[in-house]
Design a protein around this motif. Structure first.
Motif, mmCIF file in Angstrom:
data_model
loop_
_atom_site.group_PDB
_atom_site.id
_atom_site.type_symbol
_atom_site.label_atom_id
_atom_site.label_comp_id
_atom_site.label_asym_id
_atom_site.label_seq_id
_atom_site.Cartn_x
_atom_site.Cartn_y
_atom_site.Cartn_z
ATOM 1 N N HIS A 78 0.815 -1.213 0.000
ATOM 2 C CA HIS A 78 0.000 0.000 0.000
ATOM 3 C C HIS A 78 0.851 1.266 0.000
ATOM 4 C CE1 HIS A 78 -3.952 -1.751 -0.201
ATOM 5 N NE2 HIS A 78 -3.532 -2.693 0.614
ATOM 6 N N GLN A 79 2.068 1.201 0.492
ATOM 7 C CA GLN A 79 2.983 2.347 0.329
ATOM 8 C C GLN A 79 3.290 2.533 -1.159
ATOM 9 O OE1 GLN A 79 6.142 1.120 3.002
ATOM 10 N NE2 GLN A 79 5.364 2.406 4.666
ATOM 11 N N LYS A 80 3.475 1.423 -1.876
ATOM 12 C CA LYS A 80 3.760 1.503 -3.313
ATOM 13 C C LYS A 80 2.553 1.997 -4.100
ATOM 14 C CE LYS A 80 7.322 -2.064 -3.328
ATOM 15 N NZ LYS A 80 7.656 -3.437 -3.702
ATOM 16 N N THR A 81 1.353 1.510 -3.777
ATOM 17 C CA THR A 81 0.177 1.961 -4.524
ATOM 18 C C THR A 81 -0.118 3.428 -4.239
ATOM 19 O OG1 THR A 81 -1.357 1.027 -2.874
ATOM 20 C CG2 THR A 81 -0.877 -0.330 -4.818
ATOM 21 N N THR A 82 0.149 3.881 -3.026
ATOM 22 C CA THR A 82 -0.017 5.308 -2.722
ATOM 23 C C THR A 82 0.937 6.144 -3.564
ATOM 24 O OG1 THR A 82 -0.753 4.902 -0.457
ATOM 25 C CG2 THR A 82 0.157 7.076 -0.915
ATOM 26 N N ALA A 83 2.199 5.749 -3.608
ATOM 27 C CA ALA A 83 3.185 6.490 -4.397
ATOM 28 C C ALA A 83 2.794 6.511 -5.876
ATOM 29 C CB ALA A 83 4.572 5.878 -4.216
ATOM 30 N N ASP A 137 -13.543 -2.678 -5.808
ATOM 31 C CA ASP A 137 -14.603 -2.024 -6.565
ATOM 32 C C ASP A 137 -14.161 -0.633 -7.020
ATOM 33 O OD1 ASP A 137 -17.308 -1.638 -7.613
ATOM 34 O OD2 ASP A 137 -17.633 -0.350 -5.868
ATOM 35 N N LEU A 138 -13.514 0.114 -6.135
ATOM 36 C CA LEU A 138 -13.038 1.455 -6.465
ATOM 37 C C LEU A 138 -12.055 1.407 -7.636
ATOM 38 C CD1 LEU A 138 -12.635 4.528 -5.791
ATOM 39 C CD2 LEU A 138 -10.757 3.765 -4.301
ATOM 40 N N HIS A 139 -11.028 0.575 -7.540
ATOM 41 C CA HIS A 139 -9.996 0.529 -8.575
ATOM 42 C C HIS A 139 -10.524 -0.035 -9.894
ATOM 43 C CE1 HIS A 139 -6.908 1.977 -5.915
ATOM 44 N NE2 HIS A 139 -7.112 1.005 -5.066
ATOM 45 N N ALA A 155 -4.978 2.692 -11.573
ATOM 46 C CA ALA A 155 -6.069 1.925 -10.968
ATOM 47 C C ALA A 155 -6.070 0.485 -11.489
ATOM 48 C CB ALA A 155 -7.414 2.598 -11.254
ATOM 49 N N LYS A 156 -5.866 0.329 -12.791
ATOM 50 C CA LYS A 156 -5.829 -1.013 -13.383
ATOM 51 C C LYS A 156 -4.670 -1.830 -12.820
ATOM 52 C CE LYS A 156 -8.084 0.241 -17.712
ATOM 53 N NZ LYS A 156 -7.927 0.473 -19.160
ATOM 54 N N LYS A 157 -3.546 -1.185 -12.575
ATOM 55 C CA LYS A 157 -2.396 -1.889 -11.989
ATOM 56 C C LYS A 157 -2.645 -2.272 -10.539
ATOM 57 C CE LYS A 157 1.091 0.210 -14.959
ATOM 58 N NZ LYS A 157 2.185 1.189 -15.054
ATOM 59 N N ALA A 158 -3.488 -1.516 -9.846
ATOM 60 C CA ALA A 158 -3.795 -1.818 -8.439
ATOM 61 C C ALA A 158 -4.738 -3.013 -8.304
ATOM 62 C CB ALA A 158 -4.404 -0.594 -7.752
ATOM 63 N N VAL A 159 -5.557 -3.272 -9.313
ATOM 64 C CA VAL A 159 -6.572 -4.331 -9.220
ATOM 65 C C VAL A 159 -5.983 -5.696 -8.853
ATOM 66 C CG1 VAL A 159 -8.277 -5.659 -10.562
ATOM 67 C CG2 VAL A 159 -8.322 -3.156 -10.582
ATOM 68 N N PRO A 160 -4.958 -6.213 -9.541
ATOM 69 C CA PRO A 160 -4.450 -7.540 -9.157
ATOM 70 C C PRO A 160 -3.830 -7.565 -7.754
ATOM 71 C CG PRO A 160 -3.161 -6.638 -10.995
ATOM 72 C CD PRO A 160 -4.305 -5.704 -10.744
ATOM 73 N N ILE A 161 -3.272 -6.445 -7.326
ATOM 74 C CA ILE A 161 -2.689 -6.373 -5.981
ATOM 75 C C ILE A 161 -3.801 -6.486 -4.940
ATOM 76 C CG2 ILE A 161 -1.457 -4.857 -4.362
ATOM 77 C CD1 ILE A 161 -0.078 -3.643 -6.921
ATOM 78 N N VAL A 162 -4.861 -5.715 -5.134
ATOM 79 C CA VAL A 162 -5.981 -5.736 -4.190
ATOM 80 C C VAL A 162 -6.675 -7.101 -4.216
ATOM 81 C CG1 VAL A 162 -8.181 -4.656 -3.576
ATOM 82 C CG2 VAL A 162 -6.259 -3.237 -4.290
ATOM 83 N N LEU A 166 -7.262 -9.442 -0.969
ATOM 84 C CA LEU A 166 -8.599 -9.919 -0.613
ATOM 85 C C LEU A 166 -8.628 -11.442 -0.524
ATOM 86 C CD1 LEU A 166 -11.618 -9.564 -0.077
ATOM 87 C CD2 LEU A 166 -11.952 -9.361 -2.566
ATOM 88 N N ALA A 167 -8.066 -12.108 -1.516
ATOM 89 C CA ALA A 167 -8.063 -13.575 -1.522
ATOM 90 C C ALA A 167 -7.321 -14.126 -0.307
ATOM 91 C CB ALA A 167 -7.431 -14.105 -2.811
ATOM 92 N N GLU A 168 -6.210 -13.529 0.038
ATOM 93 C CA GLU A 168 -5.433 -13.987 1.192
ATOM 94 C C GLU A 168 -6.182 -13.740 2.493
ATOM 95 O OE1 GLU A 168 -2.146 -15.684 3.221
ATOM 96 O OE2 GLU A 168 -2.858 -15.814 1.167
#
Length: 180
Positions: A78-83, A137-139, A155-162, A166-168
């Motif tokens: 989340h530090q990376k997605t914020t940046a 949902d947001l991303h 946002a598209k790059k954040a989707v697989p991370i999120v 979620l799965a974990e």
């Protein structure tokens, strides 16, 4: 007896707050955040900051190695997605303020801080699952219909991370029989 009354009331209120926590994760972002750049950047920043701060609390309290690994991963990712979001916002011509927590996220973090060591893992996962569903949902929404191309790409790059987060969280929650 009067001398101990405030402590009893405080403990009662803390217990009430903790029991409600599993039902009240941080609130979802506003609808306009799914298509408009400024609300998206604000909502994404709030989401990331909640993930970072809640995970820092859990790293201090949890004794469960799997939960601790997950919390550590949340902080780093989340530090990376914020940046990335802030960089994309700048590229889109925005000057975003630093991420800030809303009252709901602050309350959720406070609940984690007040949780006993025995309850913190269960409570953390109970917050993480709906928080990540809302973030996903947001991303996804902004990635497909957002008004700024650099932010849509982020946002598209954040989707697989999120999705991974979620799965974990769901896997750990189910592995613990819905509670820890």
């Amino acid at each position: 007896m009067t001398r101990y009354m405030p402590i009893s009331i405080a403990l009662l209120l803390a217990g009430t707050s903790l029991s409600a926590a599993a039902q009240t994760p941080p609130p979802p972002p506003p609808a306009e955040a799914k298509t408009q750049a400024e609300p998206y950047v604000t909502a994404a920043g709030r989401s990331d900051l909640y993930e970072i701060n809640s995970s820092q609390v859990v790293l201090e309290k949890s004794q469960n190695p799997a939960i601790r690994r997950y919390a550590d991963m949340m902080i780093k990712h989340h530090q990376k997605t914020t940046a990335a979001t802030l960089a994309a916002a700048t590229k889109a011509g925005l000057t975003p303020p630093p991420p800030a927590l809303d009252p709901g996220a602050t309350a959720s973090i406070n609940e984690l801080q007040l949780a006993s060591a025995g309850d913190v893992d269960r409570l953390y996962l109970a917050q993480q699952v709906p928080a990540h569903r809302a973030a996903l949902d947001l991303h996804q929404s902004y990635g497909s219909g957002g008004d700024q191309a650099p932010l849509r790409a982020t946002a598209k790059k954040a989707v697989p991370i999120v999705r991974q987060h979620l799965a974990e969280a769901e896997r750990m929650q189910q592995g613990a029989g819905g509670g820890m």
